[in-house]
Design a protein around this motif. Structure first.
Motif, PDB file in Angstrom:
ATOM      1  N   ASN A 107       0.852  -1.190   0.000  1.00  0.00           N
ATOM      2  CA  ASN A 107       0.000   0.000   0.000  1.00  0.00           C
ATOM      3  C   ASN A 107       0.898   1.254   0.000  1.00  0.00           C
ATOM      4  O   ASN A 107       1.730   1.433   0.888  1.00  0.00           O
ATOM      5  N   HIS A 108       0.682   2.115  -0.976  1.00  0.00           N
ATOM      6  CA  HIS A 108       1.510   3.308  -1.172  1.00  0.00           C
ATOM      7  C   HIS A 108       1.480   4.241   0.051  1.00  0.00           C
ATOM      8  O   HIS A 108       2.517   4.778   0.453  1.00  0.00           O
ATOM      9  N   CYS A 109       0.315   4.422   0.642  1.00  0.00           N
ATOM     10  CA  CYS A 109       0.179   5.354   1.772  1.00  0.00           C
ATOM     11  C   CYS A 109       0.912   4.821   3.001  1.00  0.00           C
ATOM     12  O   CYS A 109       1.631   5.557   3.690  1.00  0.00           O
ATOM     13  N   ALA A 111       3.375   2.847   2.928  1.00  0.00           N
ATOM     14  CA  ALA A 111       4.810   2.925   2.632  1.00  0.00           C
ATOM     15  C   ALA A 111       5.369   4.314   2.945  1.00  0.00           C
ATOM     16  O   ALA A 111       6.468   4.450   3.487  1.00  0.00           O
ATOM     17  N   HIS A 112       4.596   5.381   2.636  1.00  0.00           N
ATOM     18  CA  HIS A 112       5.036   6.744   2.962  1.00  0.00           C
ATOM     19  C   HIS A 112       5.312   6.872   4.461  1.00  0.00           C
ATOM     20  O   HIS A 112       6.168   7.638   4.879  1.00  0.00           O
ATOM     21  N   LEU A 113       4.554   6.131   5.281  1.00  0.00           N
ATOM     22  CA  LEU A 113       4.699   6.234   6.734  1.00  0.00           C
ATOM     23  C   LEU A 113       5.758   5.287   7.272  1.00  0.00           C
ATOM     24  O   LEU A 113       6.557   5.654   8.134  1.00  0.00           O
ATOM     25  N   LEU A 128       1.179  12.332  10.182  1.00  0.00           N
ATOM     26  CA  LEU A 128       0.553  13.292   9.280  1.00  0.00           C
ATOM     27  C   LEU A 128       1.077  12.995   7.880  1.00  0.00           C
ATOM     28  O   LEU A 128       2.261  13.149   7.607  1.00  0.00           O
ATOM     29  N   TYR A 129       0.161  12.521   7.035  1.00  0.00           N
ATOM     30  CA  TYR A 129       0.517  12.122   5.670  1.00  0.00           C
ATOM     31  C   TYR A 129      -0.081  13.165   4.730  1.00  0.00           C
ATOM     32  O   TYR A 129      -1.296  13.237   4.569  1.00  0.00           O
ATOM     33  N   ALA A 130       0.777  13.987   4.174  1.00  0.00           N
ATOM     34  CA  ALA A 130       0.318  15.096   3.331  1.00  0.00           C
ATOM     35  C   ALA A 130       1.037  15.013   1.994  1.00  0.00           C
ATOM     36  O   ALA A 130       2.230  15.289   1.904  1.00  0.00           O
ATOM     37  N   SER A 131       0.288  14.597   0.960  1.00  0.00           N
ATOM     38  CA  SER A 131       0.935  14.427  -0.346  1.00  0.00           C
ATOM     39  C   SER A 131       0.053  15.023  -1.423  1.00  0.00           C
ATOM     40  O   SER A 131      -0.819  15.849  -1.142  1.00  0.00           O
ATOM     41  N   GLY A 132       0.274  14.596  -2.679  1.00  0.00           N
ATOM     42  CA  GLY A 132      -0.514  15.126  -3.782  1.00  0.00           C
ATOM     43  C   GLY A 132      -1.969  14.735  -3.658  1.00  0.00           C
ATOM     44  O   GLY A 132      -2.867  15.574  -3.520  1.00  0.00           O
ATOM     45  N   VAL A 285       8.878  12.231  -0.898  1.00  0.00           N
ATOM     46  CA  VAL A 285       8.116  12.132  -2.149  1.00  0.00           C
ATOM     47  C   VAL A 285       8.054  10.668  -2.588  1.00  0.00           C
ATOM     48  O   VAL A 285       8.700   9.806  -2.000  1.00  0.00           O
ATOM     49  N   ASP A 286       7.277  10.394  -3.639  1.00  0.00           N
ATOM     50  CA  ASP A 286       7.146   9.021  -4.122  1.00  0.00           C
ATOM     51  C   ASP A 286       8.519   8.439  -4.464  1.00  0.00           C
ATOM     52  O   ASP A 286       9.294   9.074  -5.179  1.00  0.00           O
ATOM     53  N   ASN A 287       8.801   7.247  -3.971  1.00  0.00           N
ATOM     54  CA  ASN A 287      10.116   6.641  -4.212  1.00  0.00           C
ATOM     55  C   ASN A 287      10.048   5.133  -4.045  1.00  0.00           C
ATOM     56  O   ASN A 287       9.156   4.608  -3.380  1.00  0.00           O
TER      57      ASN A 287
END
Ligand code: ATP
Ligand code: FE2
Length: 326
Positions: A107-109, A111-113, A128-132, A285-287
């Motif tokens: 899951n992309h979200c 993964a950001h965390l 706090l997940y703040a992206s596009g 950012v996305d990576n």
């Protein structure tokens, strides 16, 4: 154990290689930058298809490993744009089958965390997940990442990018808005929309564009957008921290590269006797590295996934993920 992750939910295709200590051995990417308008899903997918193989090779070279030394292939299963997700999933399946290595969809979200938790070594923060496309306040409870608050309309990054596009800034607009905001002097009134732990940005966007047409200084407008939108995020983050009674706050997603947002959240955290954590900018950012790392956590704690079970999910929600590794 080495994990290779492929990201490709939207504008960016990225490949990362990480080890079990969350050391990032390689993290390379390419981003579509449309000359006019927004991202076209099929054009972005074609871009990813062209770039993904060279990026896999580049990542292996940067990490100093041969591809058959990789133990796991992870990819972004969603949420995101269908054509982009399918392209990247196909690449991941082909690689896993060729190398005869396990595959895992991430899951992309989440993964950001997780990359932030892994890099910053903070155990149980409010997130706090703040992206596009996404804006969520999240906390872990009983095997899931629970969404306590989120945007009711558009993601904060999309709001910034849409504003930027209308006023002639290149994509993505977040960094240009941040630069202009530094020379802002006057705080213009803009809609401040918080309901409980939820936020909304479309009213702010409409009002900002109206002020732009009326000819107000762009620097003042960028400054005011940042002050207003980031104050909203800070308020709902603080409310969530008080609600779930957790000490730390961890930031993730592309918008948290913004220094002003960090300052506001850091100040709020300090006032509560709490700490704020943010991973390195290229991991916000996305990576691919964040996908590799989350895939590794998932693989070590869960059952092996068959290739047939690696379907993409355009609407894969943060709280659908069974968190087996915590
Ligand atoms: P999602 O994670 O929701 O799928 P995404 O994949 O589009 O969204 P990321 O790559 O995580 O998002 O973030 C991209 C966003 O970050 C863009 O909207 C961009 O404008 C924003 N951004 C990048 N740098 C900054 C900055 N310095 N200030 C504000 N916003 C920024
Ligand atoms: Fe993202």
């Amino acid at each position: 154990m080495l994990s290779l992750g492929i990201e490709g939910t939207a504008h960016t295709v990225g490949v990362g290689i990480v080890d079990e200590m969350c050391r990032v051995l390689a993290n390379v990417s390419a981003t579509v930058r449309p000359e006019t308008g927004g991202i076209h899903p099929r054009e972005a997918a074609n871009h990813h298809a062209e770039r993904v193989v060279p990026l896999i090779e580049e990542a292996a070279a940067k990490a100093g490993v041969r591809l058959n030394e990789v133990d796991l292939v992870a990819f972004s299963r969603g949420p995101g744009l269908g054509p982009c997700l399918r392209t990247v999933a196909t690449a991941a399946r082909a690689l896993a089958l060729t190398l005869d290595k396990p595959i895992v969809g991430v899951n992309h979200c989440v993964a950001h965390l997780e990359i932030g938790r892994g890099r910053c070594k903070c155990d149980d923060p409010v997130l706090l997940y703040a992206s596009g496309g996404n804006t969520q306040v999240i906390a872990y409870a009983a095997g899931r990442y629970r969404v306590f608050g989120e945007t009711l309309d558009i993601g904060i990054g999309n709001m910034l990018d849409k504003f930027g596009r209308e006023v002639g800034m290149p994509f993505p607009a977040g960094p240009s808005i941040e630069k202009h905001a530094k020379d802002g002097k006057e705080l213009l009134p803009l809609p401040y929309s918080v309901k409980g732990m939820d936020v909304a940005f479309s009213g702010l966007l409409t009002a900002a564009l109206t002020l732009h047409r009326q000819g107000v200084r762009l620097e003042d407008l960028c400054f005011s957008i940042q002050e207003t939108a980031f104050a909203m995020l800070t308020e709902v983050t603080e409310r969530a921290m008080a609600h779930v009674d957790k000490g730390d706050v961890l930031l993730g997603g592309g918008v948290v590269r913004n220094q002003r947002l960090r300052k506001m959240v850091e100040r709020m955290a300090a006032d509560r006797g709490a700490r704020m954590f943010v991973p390195e900018g290229e991991l916000c950012v996305d990576n691919g590295a964040m996908i590799a790392w989350t895939g590794l956590l998932q693989h070590k704690s869960g059952p092996r996934v068959a290739v047939e079970e690696t379907l993409i999910d355009q609407r894969f929600r943060t709280d659908e993920v069974e968190v087996t590794w915590r």
